[in-house]
Design a protein around this motif. Structure first.
Motif, PDB file in Angstrom:
ATOM      1  N   ALA A  62      39.393  24.414  45.110  1.00 17.34           N
ATOM      2  CA  ALA A  62      38.220  24.986  44.447  1.00 17.34           C
ATOM      3  C   ALA A  62      37.182  23.910  44.187  1.00 17.34           C
ATOM      4  O   ALA A  62      37.517  22.760  43.848  1.00 17.34           O
ATOM      5  N   GLU A  63      35.922  24.302  44.345  1.00 14.53           N
ATOM      6  CA  GLU A  63      34.823  23.395  44.083  1.00 14.53           C
ATOM      7  C   GLU A  63      33.729  24.138  43.323  1.00 14.53           C
ATOM      8  O   GLU A  63      33.758  25.353  43.191  1.00 14.53           O
ATOM      9  N   GLY A  64      32.729  23.373  42.859  1.00  9.68           N
ATOM     10  CA  GLY A  64      31.535  23.950  42.266  1.00  9.68           C
ATOM     11  C   GLY A  64      31.809  24.721  40.996  1.00  9.68           C
ATOM     12  O   GLY A  64      32.644  24.329  40.164  1.00  9.68           O
ATOM     13  N   VAL A  65      31.121  25.849  40.854  1.00  8.73           N
ATOM     14  CA  VAL A  65      31.200  26.645  39.622  1.00  8.73           C
ATOM     15  C   VAL A  65      32.602  27.193  39.420  1.00  8.73           C
ATOM     16  O   VAL A  65      33.097  27.265  38.290  1.00  8.73           O
ATOM     17  N   ARG A  66      33.267  27.572  40.509  1.00  9.39           N
ATOM     18  CA  ARG A  66      34.624  28.104  40.381  1.00  9.39           C
ATOM     19  C   ARG A  66      35.551  27.077  39.748  1.00  9.39           C
ATOM     20  O   ARG A  66      36.345  27.394  38.851  1.00  9.39           O
ATOM     21  N   ALA A  67      35.469  25.839  40.170  1.00 12.64           N
ATOM     22  CA  ALA A  67      36.285  24.775  39.584  1.00 12.64           C
ATOM     23  C   ALA A  67      35.852  24.484  38.152  1.00 12.64           C
ATOM     24  O   ALA A  67      36.695  24.226  37.284  1.00 12.64           O
ATOM     25  N   TYR A  73      38.358  26.853  31.080  1.00 12.45           N
ATOM     26  CA  TYR A  73      39.423  27.683  30.510  1.00 12.45           C
ATOM     27  C   TYR A  73      40.693  26.887  30.246  1.00 12.45           C
ATOM     28  O   TYR A  73      41.405  27.142  29.265  1.00 12.45           O
ATOM     29  N   GLN A  74      40.980  25.907  31.090  1.00 12.97           N
ATOM     30  CA  GLN A  74      42.162  25.078  30.845  1.00 12.97           C
ATOM     31  C   GLN A  74      41.984  24.215  29.602  1.00 12.97           C
ATOM     32  O   GLN A  74      42.952  23.895  28.909  1.00 12.97           O
ATOM     33  N   ALA A  75      40.734  23.859  29.287  1.00 10.44           N
ATOM     34  CA  ALA A  75      40.492  23.073  28.081  1.00 10.44           C
ATOM     35  C   ALA A  75      40.847  23.844  26.826  1.00 10.44           C
ATOM     36  O   ALA A  75      41.177  23.253  25.786  1.00 10.44           O
ATOM     37  N   LEU A 170      45.401  31.098  35.960  1.00  6.00           N
ATOM     38  CA  LEU A 170      45.135  31.566  37.315  1.00  6.00           C
ATOM     39  C   LEU A 170      44.562  30.422  38.147  1.00  6.00           C
ATOM     40  O   LEU A 170      43.515  29.858  37.802  1.00  6.00           O
ATOM     41  N   PRO A 171      45.207  30.046  39.243  1.00  8.97           N
ATOM     42  CA  PRO A 171      44.739  28.900  40.050  1.00  8.97           C
ATOM     43  C   PRO A 171      43.416  29.219  40.738  1.00  8.97           C
ATOM     44  O   PRO A 171      43.274  30.269  41.365  1.00  8.97           O
ATOM     45  N   PRO A 172      42.433  28.320  40.643  1.00  9.63           N
ATOM     46  CA  PRO A 172      41.119  28.581  41.250  1.00  9.63           C
ATOM     47  C   PRO A 172      41.163  28.612  42.770  1.00  9.63           C
ATOM     48  O   PRO A 172      40.213  29.084  43.406  1.00  9.63           O
ATOM     49  N   GLU A 173      42.260  28.110  43.374  1.00 12.03           N
ATOM     50  CA  GLU A 173      42.379  28.201  44.831  1.00 12.03           C
ATOM     51  C   GLU A 173      42.499  29.642  45.300  1.00 12.03           C
ATOM     52  O   GLU A 173      42.125  29.960  46.433  1.00 12.03           O
ATOM     53  N   GLU A 174      43.016  30.509  44.435  1.00 11.39           N
ATOM     54  CA  GLU A 174      43.242  31.898  44.807  1.00 11.39           C
ATOM     55  C   GLU A 174      42.352  32.879  44.043  1.00 11.39           C
ATOM     56  O   GLU A 174      42.065  33.970  44.539  1.00 11.39           O
ATOM     57  N   ALA A 221      38.384  37.920  42.697  1.00 12.18           N
ATOM     58  CA  ALA A 221      37.784  37.686  41.379  1.00 12.18           C
ATOM     59  C   ALA A 221      38.596  38.421  40.311  1.00 12.18           C
ATOM     60  O   ALA A 221      39.069  39.537  40.542  1.00 12.18           O
ATOM     61  N   VAL A 222      38.781  37.765  39.197  1.00  9.09           N
ATOM     62  CA  VAL A 222      39.441  38.396  38.042  1.00  9.09           C
ATOM     63  C   VAL A 222      38.467  38.306  36.870  1.00  9.09           C
ATOM     64  O   VAL A 222      38.199  37.214  36.362  1.00  9.09           O
TER      65      VAL A 222
END
Length: 831
Positions: A62-67, A73-75, A170-174, A221-222
């Motif tokens: 994942a890159e950009g805004v998605r990452a 959220y992980q923070a 949820l992993p940003p790769e998926e 997208a979720v």
């Protein structure tokens, strides 16, 4: 052949789990279920959800805004699970990742008969403990992109915490995850605009949704919409099509090759405020059970070992917490109990030995004391006590703001209005020129974290509403302020009586509080009142009874003026009329009288000569016409009304039954129809109207339930009895009985398979009642007898050898009726 088939199956199954990662992950979880059950792990926590999903991930890094969204959220996982500002410096609330306990849940797929807003409806579905497995299966299934997942739960059940956990795991790769706190976006905006606003709040970047969720990213997208109920109760805007709009958004995204799953959270009680798309998946988060409570207490004690040791305190006691299950079943309230116990093991010291009312008192007083000390640490004890009383009075007005609106929540504007009118509260001054002053509602509820604040933005303005994390906090505070107010009125009256001055009760404040909703509307309020008043000394209770009787006798007269006249807590659809307020206030006074006095006599309520019966009848019908049904039913459960005779006059005795819901006193037809038991010369009781139609019209006008039942049930079955049933009670064997009731019982038993002896007793009762009619009503008695004998002929075969003349106990004062009975019994071969 079976061996070869099994080997082929295993080979194909292994290939499937290798080629389809989702199946492989499911197989892995299934293999480890037994191990997890043995070690007591509740699904291994949602932290393993990320690992499961990464095992099937096929997308690029994942890159950009998605990452950026994923990092945001992980923070959240490292932030305290709840913010409590008054903790000692050396104490830190555990972070979300450590403190989150996975709840049990129930799952349903809705149809046209679904009632997800009702707790009883959910009881038909089994409790599950595999929330991680459910979420994995749901989010990797194509159906997730077709309609929203609705997550329901009570306040404090952990709905928002669950959305934070899911967004972080949820992993940003998926997945492209966007968590939308609906309290922080414009309520009137469409869903796409709200999503874009949430992205900007989380990352600081502005981007249009189609640019963020591009088909070439090969991601799902979720969208997590947290707090649908806050939009409803704060804005007051109807959103019955909200979930249908969400499903339409998903359909549009699917058409554009942008598959989108949506999760929506809401309080259970408002789930019926939105139409559910067909076959919507709904889950209901359950209260904590023993295993979750034990897991949470273990986490709390491990987190604060150093603090306990430095302060020479014992860890939080699991058995004590389990004994307070009413509070411990909710995660946020568990935190409150843990915080309370940090003050010298306060929870361990009181334990479960205290009554529920005393426990709530200690919890609330302790939190109020900490608030008082925060703002003035050098205050003397007298000033601290005064500040505590003031804070709890304010909080009690918050409770009444909800109670008097028949609601579990109150808007910020409503609460501020109530505080200004009842307590003369004003807004706080601005701390600087850029900050708006805090309104009275914000000043009160901001100090207590067990009051939940909901928020939504409408027309660029923040609108708020408040509710207690557990409804019993509010119900206790309603009972508490009520008792304090009547005690104060009684003490003032005592002073007047000691100086031989006329007693004039200034009950305007009590009237303002207790004239909008019956105390019996909430069973817990009645139980708290009973607990609070039961411990008072006998002389204090007698003083309270005297004071309440004096107030009761004046309660039905309209007030000419009141300093609280502008207090109108009813919402538009629940405007309270003057008759309703008169009824509610007098009824609440009666409830308090019964609890204080144990037994209240009719002569005490209505001291005027010969007025008890007429006043009681008119007042009870007045109450019934003005009081909501559920409050009336609860009232009938907790009050016993005994009709009795004193000194040759009829009167009533009202007793507080409370939790004793055994059978009420027997009815007394003598009393009802003004016929003394020893008055045996009349032998009958008749309607005051000879004409049946006039009697029926009168009963329709009076809306009497028992009489209407007889007219509607008996008259259509036997039209020829319309005149004879004007005699509703006959005198037989020193008792007043009803021919209509006897006839109904006979008809009911005749129509079903019952013991012959029971049916014989019913016929014997009817035949005896035909001899109990008034002397001047022999024609009516014969009509009644004809109906009974006609049915007896149909049941003769069932009754041969059972219905005998001995069983009938015939009287000899009406020869014509006795002769017809004997003849019919002989002709039917019964005797």
């Amino acid at each position: 052949m079976p061996t070869a088939a099994l080997e082929t199956y295993q080979e194909l199954f292994h290939r499937l789990s290798t080629e389809v990662p989702e199946v492989g992950s499911w197989v892995n979880r299934t293999d480890h279920q037994a191990t997890r059950a043995l070690i007591g792990d509740l699904g291994a926590g949602l932290t393993d959800l990320r690992r499961d999903l990464l095992s099937v991930a096929t997308g690029p890094r994942a890159e950009g805004v998605r990452a950026a969204l994923s990092r945001s959220y992980q923070a959240l996982l490292d932030k305290p699970i709840v913010s409590v500002a008054d903790l000692p410096p050396e104490v830190r609330m555990p972070p979300l990742a450590e403190a989150y306990i996975v709840p049990s849940f129930r799952q349903a797929v809705t149809d046209s008969a679904a009632r997800p807003a009702e707790q009883r409806w959910w009881q038909a579905f089994p409790v599950r403990d595999d929330l991680r497995g459910f979420l994995f299966g749901y989010l990797t299934h194509p159906a997730a992109t077709q309609s929203p997942l609705l997550v329901l739960g009570q306040p404090g059940a952990g709905k928002s915490l669950l959305t934070k956990i899911v967004a972080a795991q949820l992993p940003p790769e998926e997945f492209l995850v966007v968590r939308v706190p609906l309290r922080e976006v414009q309520a009137e905006h469409d869903l796409q605009t709200q999503i874009e606003s949430a992205v900007r709040q989380a990352t600081g970047e502005s981007i249009h949704w189609p640019m963020l969720h591009r088909p070439d990213t090969n991601t799902v997208a979720v969208i997590i919409l947290d707090g649908f109920d806050e939009l409803l109760q704060v804005t007051g805007v109807s959103s019955s099509d909200y979930l249908e709009k969400v499903a339409a958004f998903q359909a549009r995204e699917a058409e554009q090759s942008r598959p989108t799953a949506v999760m929506v959270t809401s309080r259970t009680v408002v789930a019926d405020r939105a139409r559910l798309p067909s076959e919507t998946v709904v889950i209901h988060l359950e209260p904590f059970g023993d295993r979750q409570i034990a897991q949470w207490v273990g986490m709390w004690n491990a987190r604060h070992t150093g603090y306990f040791h430095s302060r020479r305190l014992e860890p939080l006691d699991l058995d004590t917490v389990r004994g307070l299950r009413e509070l411990a079943a909710q995660p946020l309230l568990l935190t409150m109990l843990g915080r309370y116990d940090m003050d010298g093991n306060a929870l361990r010291l009181v334990g479960v030995r205290l009554g529920r009312a005393e426990l709530y008192e200690r919890l609330l007083v302790r939190f109020a004391e900490r608030e008082a000390l925060k703002s003035g640490r050098g205050l003397p004890d007298r000033d601290v006590n005064w500040t505590v009383r003031r804070e709890l009075t304010r909080l009690s007005v918050v409770a009444f703001a909800m109670f008097n609106r028949n609601s579990q929540w109150v808007t910020g504007d409503e609460l501020s209005s109530d505080l200004v009118i009842l307590l003369s509260e004003t807004a706080a001054r601005k701390t600087n020129q850029f900050q708006a002053p805090l309104d009275p509602g914000e000043l009160v509820v901001g100090k207590f974290f067990f009051v939940h604040e909901s928020q939504a933005i409408q027309d660029t303005k923040k609108r708020k509403s408040y509710e207690f994390l557990h409804s019993t906090f509010g119900e206790y505070l309603v009972a508490r302020l009520t008792v304090l107010e009547i005690l104060e009125l009684a003490e003032v009256a005592r002073g007047h009586r000691s100086h031989a001055r006329p007693v004039r009760h200034d009950d305007d404040f009590l009237h303002a509080l207790l004239s909008h909703a019956p105390l019996s509307a909430r069973e817990s309020v009645l139980e708290f009142l009973q607990d609070l008043l039961a411990d008072l000394p006998p002389d204090t209770r007698e003083l309270l009874k005297t004071t309440l009787l004096e107030i009761f006798r004046d309660a039905l007269y309209a007030r000419t003026s009141s300093q609280y006249g502008s207090y109108r807590p009813g919402r538009v659809k629940e405007l309270r009329t003057l008759p309703m307020r008169l009824a509610v206030y007098s009824l609440n006074l009666l409830i308090l009288l019964a609890i204080c006095g144990g037994t209240v006599g009719g002569k005490e309520l209505f001291p005027e000569p010969m007025q008890v019966v007429s006043r009681w009848r008119s007042l009870t019908r007045f109450w019934r016409s003005q009081v909501p049904y559920n409050a009336w039913v609860n009232l009938a459960r907790v009050l016993d009304v005994e009709r009795t005779w004193r000194d040759g006059e009829r009167t009533v005795l009202i007793r507080w039954a409370g939790r004793d819901t055994s059978s009420p006193p027997d009815g007394d037809l003598y009393w009802t129809y003004d016929k003394a038991p020893e008055d045996t010369d009349r032998g009958h009781v008749s309607w005051m109207y000879e004409d049946f139609q006039m009697a029926a019209r009168s009963l329709h006008f009076l809306c009497g339930y028992e009489e209407e039942l007889l007219l509607h049930a008996v008259a259509p079955l036997a039209p020829e009895l319309s005149r004879s049933l004007t005699t509703v009670a006959g005198y037989w064997e020193d008792q007043a009985k009803s021919p209509a009731h006897a006839l109904l019982r006979m008809w009911m038993l005749s129509s079903r398979a019952c013991a012959a002896a029971d049916l014989a007793d019913a016929y014997a009762e009817c035949l005896r009642m035909s001899q109990a009619f008034a002397p001047f009503a022999e024609t009516d008695a014969l009509a009644y007898l004809d109906v009974v004998l006609g049915h007896l002929a149909l049941d003769a075969a069932r009754l041969r050898g059972v219905l005998t003349l001995d069983r009938l106990h015939l009287h000899h004062n009406k020869p014509s009726i006795e002769s017809r009975i004997r003849t019919a019994v002989a002709e039917l071969g019964l005797a």
